[in-house]
Scaffold this motif. Structure first.
Motif, PDB file in Angstrom:
ATOM      1  N   ASP A  22       1.005  -1.242  -0.041  1.00 12.48           N
ATOM      2  CA  ASP A  22       0.097  -0.206  -0.129  1.00 12.48           C
ATOM      3  C   ASP A  22       0.723   1.309   0.025  1.00 12.48           C
ATOM      4  OD1 ASP A  22      -2.285   1.609   0.082  1.00 12.48           O
ATOM      5  OD2 ASP A  22      -3.190   0.418   1.608  1.00 12.48           O
ATOM      6  N   ILE A  24       3.370   4.383  -0.239  1.00 14.00           N
ATOM      7  CA  ILE A  24       4.480   4.458  -0.683  1.00 14.00           C
ATOM      8  C   ILE A  24       5.423   3.539  -1.199  1.00 14.00           C
ATOM      9  CG2 ILE A  24       6.831   5.849  -0.381  1.00 14.00           C
ATOM     10  CD1 ILE A  24       5.087   7.649   1.911  1.00 14.00           C
ATOM     11  N   GLY A  43       5.200  -8.045   2.952  1.00 15.55           N
ATOM     12  CA  GLY A  43       4.208  -7.523   3.940  1.00 15.55           C
ATOM     13  C   GLY A  43       3.359  -8.426   4.284  1.00 15.55           C
ATOM     14  N   ARG A  44       2.310  -8.092   5.132  1.00 19.61           N
ATOM     15  CA  ARG A  44       1.515  -9.066   6.002  1.00 19.61           C
ATOM     16  C   ARG A  44       0.359  -9.576   5.121  1.00 19.61           C
ATOM     17  NH1 ARG A  44      -1.233  -4.676  10.364  1.00 19.61           N
ATOM     18  NH2 ARG A  44      -1.745  -3.129   8.557  1.00 19.61           N
ATOM     19  N   ASP A  70       4.220 -10.683   9.213  1.00 23.72           N
ATOM     20  CA  ASP A  70       3.512  -9.678  10.193  1.00 23.72           C
ATOM     21  C   ASP A  70       4.550  -9.311  11.101  1.00 23.72           C
ATOM     22  OD1 ASP A  70       1.900  -8.014  11.854  1.00 23.72           O
ATOM     23  OD2 ASP A  70       0.150  -9.391  11.822  1.00 23.72           O
ATOM     24  N   VAL A 102       4.053   1.863  11.330  1.00 24.09           N
ATOM     25  CA  VAL A 102       2.778   2.129  11.851  1.00 24.09           C
ATOM     26  C   VAL A 102       2.890   3.442  12.377  1.00 24.09           C
ATOM     27  CG1 VAL A 102       1.659  -0.130  12.049  1.00 24.09           C
ATOM     28  CG2 VAL A 102       3.029   0.534  13.718  1.00 24.09           C
ATOM     29  N   VAL A 123       6.897  -2.961  15.391  1.00 21.88           N
ATOM     30  CA  VAL A 123       6.952  -2.705  14.021  1.00 21.88           C
ATOM     31  C   VAL A 123       7.919  -1.764  13.614  1.00 21.88           C
ATOM     32  CG1 VAL A 123       5.359  -1.905  12.014  1.00 21.88           C
ATOM     33  CG2 VAL A 123       4.434  -3.309  13.963  1.00 21.88           C
ATOM     34  N   LYS A 169      11.139   6.796  15.202  1.00 21.75           N
ATOM     35  CA  LYS A 169      11.783   7.407  13.928  1.00 21.75           C
ATOM     36  C   LYS A 169      13.145   7.973  14.110  1.00 21.75           C
ATOM     37  CE  LYS A 169       8.474   6.414  10.642  1.00 21.75           C
ATOM     38  NZ  LYS A 169       8.933   5.257   9.775  1.00 21.75           N
ATOM     39  N   ASN A 192      13.001  10.871   4.190  1.00 22.65           N
ATOM     40  CA  ASN A 192      11.662  11.214   4.999  1.00 22.65           C
ATOM     41  C   ASN A 192      10.638  11.814   4.010  1.00 22.65           C
ATOM     42  OD1 ASN A 192       9.656  12.802   6.310  1.00 22.65           O
ATOM     43  ND2 ASN A 192      11.071  14.746   6.257  1.00 22.65           N
ATOM     44  N   ARG A 201      -1.164   8.878   6.570  1.00 18.75           N
ATOM     45  CA  ARG A 201      -1.428  10.319   6.576  1.00 18.75           C
ATOM     46  C   ARG A 201      -2.973  10.617   7.006  1.00 18.75           C
ATOM     47  NH1 ARG A 201       1.329  15.188   7.209  1.00 18.75           N
ATOM     48  NH2 ARG A 201      -0.048  16.670   6.760  1.00 18.75           N
TER      49      ARG A 201
HETATM   50  P1  NDP Z   1       0.578   3.348   4.483  1.00 17.22           P
HETATM   51  O1  NDP Z   1      -0.305   2.877   5.844  1.00 17.22           O
HETATM   52  O2  NDP Z   1      -0.055   3.361   3.462  1.00 17.22           O
HETATM   53  O3  NDP Z   1       1.507   1.861   4.298  1.00 17.22           O
HETATM   54  C1  NDP Z   1       2.349   1.325   5.369  1.00 17.22           C
HETATM   55  C2  NDP Z   1       2.775   0.032   4.822  1.00 17.22           C
HETATM   56  O4  NDP Z   1       3.164  -0.590   6.035  1.00 17.22           O
HETATM   57  C3  NDP Z   1       1.366  -0.974   4.267  1.00 17.22           C
HETATM   58  O5  NDP Z   1       2.197  -1.522   3.244  1.00 17.22           O
HETATM   59  C4  NDP Z   1       1.379  -1.758   5.534  1.00 17.22           C
HETATM   60  O6  NDP Z   1       0.600  -3.158   5.270  1.00 17.22           O
HETATM   61  C5  NDP Z   1       2.577  -1.997   6.052  1.00 17.22           C
HETATM   62  N1  NDP Z   1       2.413  -2.606   7.460  1.00 17.22           N
HETATM   63  C6  NDP Z   1       1.735  -1.885   8.476  1.00 17.22           C
HETATM   64  N2  NDP Z   1       1.825  -2.824   9.577  1.00 17.22           N
HETATM   65  C7  NDP Z   1       2.487  -3.800   9.303  1.00 17.22           C
HETATM   66  C8  NDP Z   1       2.767  -5.084   9.949  1.00 17.22           C
HETATM   67  N3  NDP Z   1       2.231  -5.163  11.065  1.00 17.22           N
HETATM   68  N4  NDP Z   1       3.458  -5.966   9.184  1.00 17.22           N
HETATM   69  C9  NDP Z   1       3.953  -5.807   7.896  1.00 17.22           C
HETATM   70  N5  NDP Z   1       3.628  -4.543   7.438  1.00 17.22           N
HETATM   71  C10 NDP Z   1       2.950  -3.695   7.840  1.00 17.22           C
HETATM   72  O7  NDP Z   1       1.616   4.220   4.988  1.00 17.22           O
HETATM   73  P2  NDP Z   1       2.578   5.354   4.078  1.00 17.22           P
HETATM   74  O8  NDP Z   1       2.815   4.766   2.703  1.00 17.22           O
HETATM   75  O9  NDP Z   1       2.147   6.607   4.263  1.00 17.22           O
HETATM   76  O10 NDP Z   1       3.990   5.068   5.042  1.00 17.22           O
HETATM   77  C11 NDP Z   1       5.281   4.485   4.379  1.00 17.22           C
HETATM   78  C12 NDP Z   1       6.255   4.981   5.433  1.00 17.22           C
HETATM   79  O11 NDP Z   1       6.429   6.415   5.278  1.00 17.22           O
HETATM   80  C13 NDP Z   1       6.109   4.580   6.850  1.00 17.22           C
HETATM   81  O12 NDP Z   1       7.408   4.210   7.366  1.00 17.22           O
HETATM   82  C14 NDP Z   1       5.848   5.854   7.684  1.00 17.22           C
HETATM   83  O13 NDP Z   1       5.932   6.002   8.789  1.00 17.22           O
HETATM   84  C15 NDP Z   1       6.625   6.781   6.717  1.00 17.22           C
HETATM   85  N6  NDP Z   1       6.311   8.372   6.442  1.00 17.22           N
HETATM   86  C16 NDP Z   1       4.943   8.506   5.775  1.00 17.22           C
HETATM   87  C17 NDP Z   1       4.553   9.750   5.823  1.00 17.22           C
HETATM   88  C18 NDP Z   1       3.152  10.107   5.186  1.00 17.22           C
HETATM   89  O14 NDP Z   1       2.729  11.523   5.015  1.00 17.22           O
HETATM   90  N7  NDP Z   1       2.288   9.333   4.641  1.00 17.22           N
HETATM   91  C19 NDP Z   1       5.260  11.097   6.327  1.00 17.22           C
HETATM   92  C20 NDP Z   1       6.396  10.391   6.823  1.00 17.22           C
HETATM   93  C21 NDP Z   1       6.752   9.343   6.974  1.00 17.22           C
HETATM   94  P3  NDP Z   1      -0.857  -3.387   4.958  1.00 17.22           P
HETATM   95  O15 NDP Z   1      -1.348  -2.696   3.744  1.00 17.22           O
HETATM   96  O16 NDP Z   1      -1.252  -4.607   5.440  1.00 17.22           O
HETATM   97  O17 NDP Z   1      -1.624  -2.416   6.046  1.00 17.22           O
END
Ligand code: NDP
Length: 251
Positions: A22, A24, A43-44, A70, A102, A123, A169, A192, A201
């Protein structure tokens, strides 16, 4: 960032993307595949990863493989098992994008619940570290491997309410710096993303106008640059995908 990569930038590269289902991570996996890489998706959710793999196949790119983990329940042994599964399929890793993460609770430190604190650390820090440790032998087999962690502006400057997420972070930045100092043949950096239109977000800023945010696709120049040769010997650095963006809500 303005960057016009060669269309074959990542040819012959094998790149693992975590949290590839999902947001990024999904976009990065598709983008790396489009630029010639063999992409491994971690991924999970098998169903969501399979959809991404199908999208990659539809691009006419090298078919992607899936690996399930997971992070919330993963043990050190689970991380080693996944690393063995990966090593059985590929001879090396040229790139690893640690993107899975997360958010936890947006709440003052006083109100951070132990369950949520532990989950965010598990996580964002523990599983991310144990997976890195298990994958280092494969990364070190690459001629010029690139290990990329995902940070946040609250991982550089603490901010009220960002609790466990911010602390995790800061730990990510620390992990990157220590590893960068330990390995000279491996490049280790952080990205970042800056506020980006994803489900994470939206859960942090539910009232925000998401149309005012950059999309994951807008960030990809930096994600490509750090995985390819054009970033040269850069290591131990933390880059902004949206330089100059003021952290906080899009108004
Ligand atoms: P999303 O919530 O869209 O995606 C997060 C991803 O992490 C998904 O693929 C999700 O899987 C996976 N994930 C979450 N929990 C678990 C778990 N328990 N086991 C395995 N995989 C897991 O978030 P973003 O794309 O926004 O974020 C991506 C990265 O960017 C993160 O590290 C976030 O902290 C960082 N970030 C994002 C910002 C933003 O504005 N979006 C800003 C700054 C940093 P699933 O699809 O199964 O839920």
């Amino acid at each position: 960032m303005y960057y016009q990569p060669q269309t074959n930038l990542l040819q012959n590269r094998i790149i693992l993307v975590t949290g590839a289902s999902d947001g990024i991570g999904r976009e990065a996996a598709l983008t790396y595949a489009r630029y010639g890489a063999q992409v491994l998706l971690l991924g999970r959710s098998e169903e969501k990863l399979r959809q991404v793999a199908n999208d990659i196949t539809r691009l006419g790119a090298i078919p992607a493989s899936l690996f399930l983990l997971d992070y919330a329940s993963a043990t050190v042994e689970d991380c080693q098992r996944v690393a063995r599964e990966i090593a059985a399929q590929v001879p090396r890793l040229d790139g690893l994008l640690h993107n899975a993460g997360v958010l936890g609770e947006i709440a003052p430190m006083m109100e951070q619940t132990p369950e949520c604190w532990r989950e965010v650390m598990q996580v964002n820090v523990n599983t991310t570290f144990f997976l890195t440790q298990a994958l280092l032998p494969l990364l070190l087999k690459a001629e010029a491997g690139s290990l990329v962690f995902t940070t946040s502006s609250v991982g550089r400057q603490g901010r009220a309410q960002w609790g466990a997420y911010a602390v995790s972070k800061f730990a990510t930045e620390g992990m990157m710096q220590v590893l960068a100092d330990e390995y000279k043949s491996l490049r280790v950096n952080c990205i970042n993303p800056g506020g980006t239109r994803t489900k994470m977000r939206a859960s942090a800023f539910p009232t925000e106008d998401a149309d005012k945010l950059k999309t994951p696709a807008d960030l990809m120049p930096l994600y490509l640059w750090l995985m390819g040769d054009d970033s040269g010997r850069k290591t131990g650095m933390s880059f902004d995908a949206q330089p100059g963006r003021k952290p906080g809500i899009a108004e």
